[in-house]
Design an enzyme around this catalytic site. Structure first.
Site, PDB file in Angstrom:
ATOM      1  N   LYS A  67       0.838  -1.204   0.000  1.00  0.00           N
ATOM      2  CA  LYS A  67       0.000   0.000   0.000  1.00  0.00           C
ATOM      3  C   LYS A  67       0.872   1.253   0.000  1.00  0.00           C
ATOM      4  O   LYS A  67       0.584   2.225  -0.700  1.00  0.00           O
ATOM      5  CB  LYS A  67      -0.955  -0.022   1.199  1.00  0.00           C
ATOM      6  CG  LYS A  67      -2.065  -1.063   1.027  1.00  0.00           C
ATOM      7  CD  LYS A  67      -2.867  -1.327   2.282  1.00  0.00           C
ATOM      8  CE  LYS A  67      -3.829  -2.498   2.029  1.00  0.00           C
ATOM      9  NZ  LYS A  67      -4.591  -2.904   3.214  1.00  0.00           N
ATOM     10  N   GLN A 111      -4.818  -1.789   9.481  1.00  0.00           N
ATOM     11  CA  GLN A 111      -4.685  -3.092   8.816  1.00  0.00           C
ATOM     12  C   GLN A 111      -5.277  -4.207   9.681  1.00  0.00           C
ATOM     13  O   GLN A 111      -4.933  -4.342  10.851  1.00  0.00           O
ATOM     14  CB  GLN A 111      -3.193  -3.368   8.527  1.00  0.00           C
ATOM     15  CG  GLN A 111      -2.939  -4.645   7.754  1.00  0.00           C
ATOM     16  CD  GLN A 111      -3.514  -4.616   6.333  1.00  0.00           C
ATOM     17  OE1 GLN A 111      -3.418  -3.636   5.607  1.00  0.00           O
ATOM     18  NE2 GLN A 111      -4.147  -5.719   5.925  1.00  0.00           N
ATOM     19  N   ASP A 134     -11.001   2.476   3.642  1.00  0.00           N
ATOM     20  CA  ASP A 134     -11.239   1.039   3.478  1.00  0.00           C
ATOM     21  C   ASP A 134     -12.720   0.761   3.226  1.00  0.00           C
ATOM     22  O   ASP A 134     -13.090  -0.328   2.799  1.00  0.00           O
ATOM     23  CB  ASP A 134     -10.801   0.278   4.749  1.00  0.00           C
ATOM     24  CG  ASP A 134      -9.474  -0.448   4.553  1.00  0.00           C
ATOM     25  OD1 ASP A 134      -9.068  -0.647   3.391  1.00  0.00           O
ATOM     26  OD2 ASP A 134      -8.847  -0.813   5.569  1.00  0.00           O
TER      27      ASP A 134
END
Ligand code: NAP
Length: 308
Positions: A67, A111, A134
């Site tokens: 990422k 995460q 997200d």
């Protein structure tokens, strides 16, 4: 067998096309980078993504590194915040609060998975939905499901982008989604039934309690497999000309690869591919698009496309 990415008009009438997620993701990142360059040249703000990583899980380390690399390719600023696995829920919530308040951070992710002593749902709901790139916050999930502009969770958004870029017809098609998880199955089913393109499909969702999964698959024009069950979808479950999107990524032991494992999809590619009109490979299909969608969400967060 053909691999035709990106230029829809050039797709030939080949019986089967491979959907090249890697090339599509590269192209989208280049498009984002060009837009960021323009924004910055016009005096605008460089989008800034932060990632919070807890512990040292191998998979999470790899995803977060990918990422950060993608941020660089897109011209974004990125910040990595690390905690050891014994961080308390309270400390993590305090970090989220700081990121919510930080005007320079346009979007951030925590995460997953998190250590067992931390409630993932509590963490997700603590994130300001306007920075939830997200797309896991209930406000973004809810807005997505009623067709309002929102951060769409990355994997489903990537799948729809692939269908769009390959000009794959979805209106009135029977789409069977295998799997009903909150991050893939449910949101992709909801998007495929939305009004508009890609969407307007008749959607069936199958899961571990479904009794007629094979019969449903045989009726499907589009199968989106998100089970985490390697090579589950076999040729005798697929009708001729179907479009197959394989989301599965399971690390299966292998004596052939240096790493000792092979990333395996939910579809038995070799026998299913010859029957399809389009199919995504594993790796190189949906996977690269997931990070790419996160980048698109970050660009939108920077531009305040959805929320002021
Ligand atoms: P998940 O949370 O484990 O959900 C799996 C779903 O599949 C569940 O709904 C489960 O049913 C259903 N299922 C599992 N085995 C089944 C079977 N034999 N028959 C019928 N239904 C079955 O998984 P996920 O997070 O959605 O991920 C699915 C796969 O996609 C995994 O391989 C994951 O690694 C991969 N993935 C890839 C990406 C990417 O970027 N490429 C992103 C996300 C996920 P129940 O609900 O009844 O238990």
């Amino acid at each position: 067998m053909k691999s035709e990415a990106l230029n829809n008009n050039q797709l030939t009438e080949s019986p089967m096309n491979i959907i090249d997620g890697k090339a599509t993701a590269q192209q989208i990142k280049a498009e984002i980078a060009a837009e960021v360059k323009e924004i910055v040249a016009a005096g605008g703000k460089q989008p800034h993504l932060a990632a919070v990583l807890v512990g040292h899980d191998g998979g999470s380390e790899t995803y977060v590194a990918a990422k950060c690399k993608a941020c660089e390719e897109c011209g974004f600023k990125s910040t990595l915040i690390r905690y050891e696995a014994d961080v308390t829920e309270q400390e993590l919530l305090a970090c989220i609060d700081r990121l919510n308040q930080d005007a320079d951070i346009d979007g951030f992710i925590v995460q997953l998975p998190l250590p067992k002593h931390i409630s993932e749902q509590k963490i997700i709901e603590a994130i300001d939905y306007r920075k939830d790139v997200d797309g896991f916050h209930p406000i973004n999930v809810g807005r997505t499901s009623i067709g309002l502009p929102a951060f769409v969770s990355a994997t489903p958004a990537g799948i729809l982008e692939l269908l769009k870029r390959y000009n794959i017809e979805t209106a009135g098609k029977h789409c069977v989604v295998l799997g009903r998880s909150n991050i893939v199955g449910k949101p992709v089913a909801s998007l495929m039934m939305q009004k508009g393109y890609p969407g307007d499909a008749t959607v069936t969702v199958c899961h571990s309690k479904s009794k007629d999964l094979k019969e449903q698959c045989l009726k499907a024009d589009i199968i989106i497999a998100a089970l985490g069950s390697p090579e589950f979808v076999k040729a005798d479950m697929v009708k001729d000309g179907a479009v197959i999107v394989d989301v599965g990524t399971t690390r299966v032991p292998s004596t052939v690869t240096k790493s000792g494992f092979k990333l395996t999809g939910d579809v038995k590619f070799d026998e299913v591919a010859p029957k399809c009109s389009y199919i995504t490979p594993v790796p190189g299909g949906v996977g690269p698009m997931t990070i790419c969608s996160l980048m698109m969400n970050t660009l939108h967060a920077g531009k305040k496309t959805y929320y002021r």
